[in-house]
Motif scaffolding. Structure first.
Motif, PDB file in Angstrom:
ATOM      1  N   ASP A 106     -19.076   2.348   1.419  1.00  0.00           N
ATOM      2  CA  ASP A 106     -18.878   2.451  -0.027  1.00  0.00           C
ATOM      3  C   ASP A 106     -17.812   1.484  -0.540  1.00  0.00           C
ATOM      4  OD1 ASP A 106     -20.781   4.435  -0.165  1.00  0.00           O
ATOM      5  OD2 ASP A 106     -19.322   6.074  -0.030  1.00  0.00           O
ATOM      6  N   ASP A 107     -16.943   1.024   0.353  1.00  0.00           N
ATOM      7  CA  ASP A 107     -15.831   0.164  -0.057  1.00  0.00           C
ATOM      8  C   ASP A 107     -16.122  -1.326   0.098  1.00  0.00           C
ATOM      9  OD1 ASP A 107     -14.168   2.461  -0.468  1.00  0.00           O
ATOM     10  OD2 ASP A 107     -13.902   2.575   1.703  1.00  0.00           O
ATOM     11  N   VAL A 108     -17.269  -1.661   0.685  1.00  0.00           N
ATOM     12  CA  VAL A 108     -17.598  -3.067   0.922  1.00  0.00           C
ATOM     13  C   VAL A 108     -17.891  -3.766  -0.405  1.00  0.00           C
ATOM     14  CG1 VAL A 108     -19.183  -4.681   2.067  1.00  0.00           C
ATOM     15  CG2 VAL A 108     -18.507  -2.558   3.204  1.00  0.00           C
ATOM     16  N   ASP A 109     -17.413  -4.977  -0.530  1.00  0.00           N
ATOM     17  CA  ASP A 109     -17.616  -5.766  -1.738  1.00  0.00           C
ATOM     18  C   ASP A 109     -19.108  -5.907  -2.041  1.00  0.00           C
ATOM     19  OD1 ASP A 109     -16.546  -7.759  -3.797  1.00  0.00           O
ATOM     20  OD2 ASP A 109     -17.956  -9.011  -2.676  1.00  0.00           O
ATOM     21  N   ILE A 113       0.853  -1.195   0.000  1.00  0.00           N
ATOM     22  CA  ILE A 113       0.000   0.000   0.000  1.00  0.00           C
ATOM     23  C   ILE A 113       0.889   1.245   0.000  1.00  0.00           C
ATOM     24  CG2 ILE A 113      -1.885  -1.184   1.173  1.00  0.00           C
ATOM     25  CD1 ILE A 113      -1.230   0.413   3.676  1.00  0.00           C
ATOM     26  N   GLU A 114       0.385   2.292  -0.614  1.00  0.00           N
ATOM     27  CA  GLU A 114       1.113   3.567  -0.679  1.00  0.00           C
ATOM     28  C   GLU A 114       0.167   4.705  -0.321  1.00  0.00           C
ATOM     29  OE1 GLU A 114       4.072   4.045  -3.922  1.00  0.00           O
ATOM     30  OE2 GLU A 114       3.133   2.255  -4.772  1.00  0.00           O
ATOM     31  N   THR A 115       0.715   5.816   0.127  1.00  0.00           N
ATOM     32  CA  THR A 115      -0.095   6.959   0.520  1.00  0.00           C
ATOM     33  C   THR A 115       0.696   8.254   0.399  1.00  0.00           C
ATOM     34  OG1 THR A 115      -1.364   7.934   2.342  1.00  0.00           O
ATOM     35  CG2 THR A 115       0.602   6.714   2.943  1.00  0.00           C
ATOM     36  N   SER A 116      -0.015   9.359   0.273  1.00  0.00           N
ATOM     37  CA  SER A 116       0.634  10.662   0.305  1.00  0.00           C
ATOM     38  C   SER A 116       0.761  11.150   1.741  1.00  0.00           C
ATOM     39  CB  SER A 116      -0.181  11.682  -0.505  1.00  0.00           C
ATOM     40  OG  SER A 116      -1.510  11.760  -0.006  1.00  0.00           O
ATOM     41  N   GLY A 117       0.052  10.454   2.656  1.00  0.00           N
ATOM     42  CA  GLY A 117       0.145  10.772   4.082  1.00  0.00           C
ATOM     43  C   GLY A 117       1.260   9.969   4.713  1.00  0.00           C
ATOM     44  N   GLN A 118       0.910   9.091   5.669  1.00  0.00           N
ATOM     45  CA  GLN A 118       1.913   8.206   6.227  1.00  0.00           C
ATOM     46  C   GLN A 118       1.287   6.874   6.613  1.00  0.00           C
ATOM     47  OE1 GLN A 118       3.771   9.656   9.794  1.00  0.00           O
ATOM     48  NE2 GLN A 118       1.848  10.066  10.860  1.00  0.00           N
ATOM     49  N   ILE A 119       2.141   5.877   6.767  1.00  0.00           N
ATOM     50  CA  ILE A 119       1.695   4.522   7.060  1.00  0.00           C
ATOM     51  C   ILE A 119       2.171   4.114   8.447  1.00  0.00           C
ATOM     52  CG2 ILE A 119       1.973   2.080   6.439  1.00  0.00           C
ATOM     53  CD1 ILE A 119       2.123   3.020   3.502  1.00  0.00           C
ATOM     54  N   GLY A 120       1.265   3.483   9.186  1.00  0.00           N
ATOM     55  CA  GLY A 120       1.610   2.940  10.489  1.00  0.00           C
ATOM     56  C   GLY A 120       1.302   1.455  10.521  1.00  0.00           C
ATOM     57  N   GLN A 121       1.777   0.775  11.549  1.00  0.00           N
ATOM     58  CA  GLN A 121       1.563  -0.664  11.630  1.00  0.00           C
ATOM     59  C   GLN A 121       1.292  -1.098  13.067  1.00  0.00           C
ATOM     60  OE1 GLN A 121       6.058  -1.761  10.963  1.00  0.00           O
ATOM     61  NE2 GLN A 121       5.093  -3.523  11.932  1.00  0.00           N
ATOM     62  N   TYR A 122       0.736  -2.286  13.169  1.00  0.00           N
ATOM     63  CA  TYR A 122       0.573  -2.943  14.461  1.00  0.00           C
ATOM     64  C   TYR A 122       0.694  -4.435  14.211  1.00  0.00           C
ATOM     65  CZ  TYR A 122      -1.395  -4.884  18.719  1.00  0.00           C
ATOM     66  OH  TYR A 122      -1.566  -5.611  19.870  1.00  0.00           O
ATOM     67  N   VAL A 149      -8.558   7.731   6.997  1.00  0.00           N
ATOM     68  CA  VAL A 149      -7.876   6.502   6.576  1.00  0.00           C
ATOM     69  C   VAL A 149      -8.250   6.207   5.131  1.00  0.00           C
ATOM     70  CG1 VAL A 149      -7.745   3.997   6.893  1.00  0.00           C
ATOM     71  CG2 VAL A 149      -7.733   5.515   8.886  1.00  0.00           C
ATOM     72  N   SER A 150      -7.232   6.049   4.279  1.00  0.00           N
ATOM     73  CA  SER A 150      -7.496   5.751   2.870  1.00  0.00           C
ATOM     74  C   SER A 150      -7.526   4.251   2.594  1.00  0.00           C
ATOM     75  CB  SER A 150      -6.441   6.413   1.985  1.00  0.00           C
ATOM     76  OG  SER A 150      -5.138   6.013   2.365  1.00  0.00           O
ATOM     77  N   ILE A 166      -0.569 -11.860  13.572  1.00  0.00           N
ATOM     78  CA  ILE A 166      -1.470 -10.872  12.961  1.00  0.00           C
ATOM     79  C   ILE A 166      -0.666  -9.614  12.659  1.00  0.00           C
ATOM     80  CG2 ILE A 166      -3.516  -9.427  13.266  1.00  0.00           C
ATOM     81  CD1 ILE A 166      -4.592 -11.530  15.204  1.00  0.00           C
ATOM     82  N   GLY A 167      -0.800  -9.126  11.438  1.00  0.00           N
ATOM     83  CA  GLY A 167      -0.117  -7.900  11.056  1.00  0.00           C
ATOM     84  C   GLY A 167      -1.075  -6.949  10.363  1.00  0.00           C
ATOM     85  N   VAL A 168      -0.947  -5.655  10.662  1.00  0.00           N
ATOM     86  CA  VAL A 168      -1.817  -4.638  10.071  1.00  0.00           C
ATOM     87  C   VAL A 168      -0.976  -3.450   9.632  1.00  0.00           C
ATOM     88  CG1 VAL A 168      -3.690  -2.995  10.500  1.00  0.00           C
ATOM     89  CG2 VAL A 168      -3.797  -5.287  11.510  1.00  0.00           C
ATOM     90  N   VAL A 169      -1.272  -2.931   8.446  1.00  0.00           N
ATOM     91  CA  VAL A 169      -0.706  -1.652   8.014  1.00  0.00           C
ATOM     92  C   VAL A 169      -1.858  -0.734   7.642  1.00  0.00           C
ATOM     93  CG1 VAL A 169       1.570  -2.433   7.268  1.00  0.00           C
ATOM     94  CG2 VAL A 169      -0.348  -2.620   5.693  1.00  0.00           C
ATOM     95  N   VAL A 170      -1.748   0.532   8.039  1.00  0.00           N
ATOM     96  CA  VAL A 170      -2.816   1.515   7.817  1.00  0.00           C
ATOM     97  C   VAL A 170      -2.241   2.750   7.147  1.00  0.00           C
ATOM     98  CG1 VAL A 170      -4.466   3.056   8.938  1.00  0.00           C
ATOM     99  CG2 VAL A 170      -4.180   0.725   9.790  1.00  0.00           C
ATOM    100  N   ALA A 171      -2.899   3.215   6.084  1.00  0.00           N
ATOM    101  CA  ALA A 171      -2.504   4.450   5.406  1.00  0.00           C
ATOM    102  C   ALA A 171      -3.435   5.565   5.864  1.00  0.00           C
ATOM    103  CB  ALA A 171      -2.598   4.276   3.892  1.00  0.00           C
ATOM    104  N   MET A 172      -2.843   6.645   6.400  1.00  0.00           N
ATOM    105  CA  MET A 172      -3.638   7.710   6.995  1.00  0.00           C
ATOM    106  C   MET A 172      -3.178   9.084   6.531  1.00  0.00           C
ATOM    107  SD  MET A 172      -4.156   8.507  11.091  1.00  0.00           S
ATOM    108  CE  MET A 172      -4.958   6.936  11.402  1.00  0.00           C
ATOM    109  N   GLU A 173      -4.144   9.947   6.305  1.00  0.00           N
ATOM    110  CA  GLU A 173      -3.878  11.362   6.042  1.00  0.00           C
ATOM    111  C   GLU A 173      -4.116  12.118   7.342  1.00  0.00           C
ATOM    112  OE1 GLU A 173      -2.878  12.586   3.152  1.00  0.00           O
ATOM    113  OE2 GLU A 173      -3.149  10.817   1.878  1.00  0.00           O
TER     114      GLU A 173
END
Length: 294
Positions: free
Chosen positions: A193-196, A146-155, A262-263, A161-168
Motif C-alpha cells: 500500500d505504501d509503494v509509489d 522520523i518520529e513514532t509513538s513506539g521506539q526507533i532503532g538504527q543500524y 513497523v510504521s 549505509i545508515g538505517v533508522v526504523v520506527a517500530m511499535e
C-alpha cells in the motif's frame, strides 16, 4: 612585527590551518591574532566557492536519536575522497549536523545551512572553512526525520549505509534485526500500500508488454500480470521480503510473531544516484603536467 614559531603554533591550534597558511596570515596582519583568524576564514570561504562545482560522491551517513527513542534524524554528508570521509573531523562534523537536525527538525538543506552549531557557527560557515582548509568540496546532500509513538532503532553498515526504523512493540534486538534487513535488502516501502503509484504503474506496463508477446489468450495474460505484480510487490516491500537472517519466513511473519509492527523506515547510502564522471588517470597527469608548463 616579527612572526614567531609560537605565534604560528597558536594560530594553528585556533584554526586547524596549515603551518604555511598560518605564517602567511600572521605576516599579512602584522601579527594580529584576531585579524589572522579572520584572514584564514575568508581565505577558506573563497576556496570553498572555487571547489563548489566538484563532484562529492564519498562521505558518511550520520544518525542522531533522541534519548526517549521517539525521534531520529539521518543525514548524508559528502566529500570527494574516502580518505577525507574516514577522518575524525569530517565524521565529527556529520554527527554535529545530525544533532542539529534532530534538535530543530529542519530537513530542507538550504535552510539547514543557516542553522547554528554549538560553537555559534552556522553549518555552512563550518562547511566552507573545512573545504578551504582540507581542499575538497563538501556538501550536505539529503536528510530525513522520523518520529513514532513506539521506539526507533538504527543500524549502520560502516559509515556508508545508515538505517533508522520506527517500530511499535518489539524490542531492541528486533529493531536492530529489522534495520539490518533494510540495510541489506533495500525495500522500497513498508508494504504494498505504501509503494509509489508511479513505480507500480511503470512495472505493470512493463509486465503487460511482456505478457502480450507470449500470444496467450487475454484471460491468461491478466492472470499472468496479476501474479507477476504480486511477486514484484513482495520483492520490493519490507513486509513481503524473506527475512535476511531467516529466509524461511517473511519480515511480516517475523513481526507478527513478536507482536510488533513497523510504521516507517529510512535507508540512506552514500553516493546513491550520483553520477561520477569516469576519468583516465594517465590523461589527468599529462594534463596537469602540461598546465604546469604554462
Amino acid at each position: 612585527m616579527a612572526v614567531t614559531a609560537s605565534m604560528v603554533k597558536q594560530l594553528r591550534e585556533m584554526t586547524g590551518a596549515g603551518m604555511m597558511d598560518c605564517k602567511k596570515a600572521l605576516g599579512e596582519t602584522d601579527g594580529n591574532m584576531d585579524e589572522a583568524v579572520e584572514f584564514l576564514r575568508k581565505k577558506g570561504m573563497a576556496g570553498a566557492d572555487k571547489k563548489a562545482g566538484r563532484t562529492a560522491a564519498e562521505g558518511v551517513i550520520a544518525v542522531a536519536i533522541s534519548d526517549d527513542k521517539k525521534k531520529a534524524a539521518i543525514v548524508e554528508v559528502n566529500c570527494e575522497t574516502d580518505f577525507v570521509a574516514k577522518g575524525d573531523e569530517f565524521k565529527g562534523f556529520a554527527d554535529e549536523v545530525a544533532a542539529v537536525i534532530l534538535k530543530t527538525g529542519v530537513t530542507d538543506v538550504d535552510a539547514l545551512m543557516n542553522e547554528k552549531l554549538e560553537n555559534g557557527q552556522t553549518i555552512d560557515e563550518r562547511r566552507r572553512e573545512m573545504v578551504g582548509r582540507i581542499g575538497e568540496n563538501m556538501t550536505i546532500r539529503r536528510t530525513e526525520v522520523i518520529e513514532t509513538s513506539g521506539q526507533i532503532g538504527q543500524y549502520q553498515h560502516g559509515e556508508k549505509i545508515g538505517v533508522v526504523v520506527a517500530m511499535e512493540g518489539g524490542n531492541d534486538a528486533l529493531l536492530r534485526d529489522v534495520a539490518m534487513h533494510v540495510a541489506a535488502s533495500k525495500p522500497a516501502a513498508v508494504s504494498a500500500d505504501d509503494v509509489d503509484a508511479e513505480m507500480v504503474e511503470k512495472e505493470r506496463q512493463f509486465q503487460i508488454e511482456q505478457a502480450q508477446e507470449s500470444g496467450k489468450p487475454v484471460e491468461i495474460i491478466e492472470k499472468m500480470i496479476e501474479g507477476r505484480m504480486r511477486k514484484f510487490l513482495q520483492e520490493i516491500t519490507l513486509m513481503g521480503q524473506p527475512f535476511v537472517k531467516d529466509p524461511d519466513q517473511t519480515v511480516e511473519k517475523l513481526l507478527k510473531s513478536e507482536d510488533a509492527s513497523v510504521s516507517s523506515f529510512v535507508r540512506l547510502e552514500v553516493g546513491e544516484g550520483i553520477e561520477i564522471e569516469e576519468t583516465n588517470f594517465a590523461d589527468e597527469v599529462a594534463a596537469a603536467a602540461e598546465a604546469a608548463k604554462s
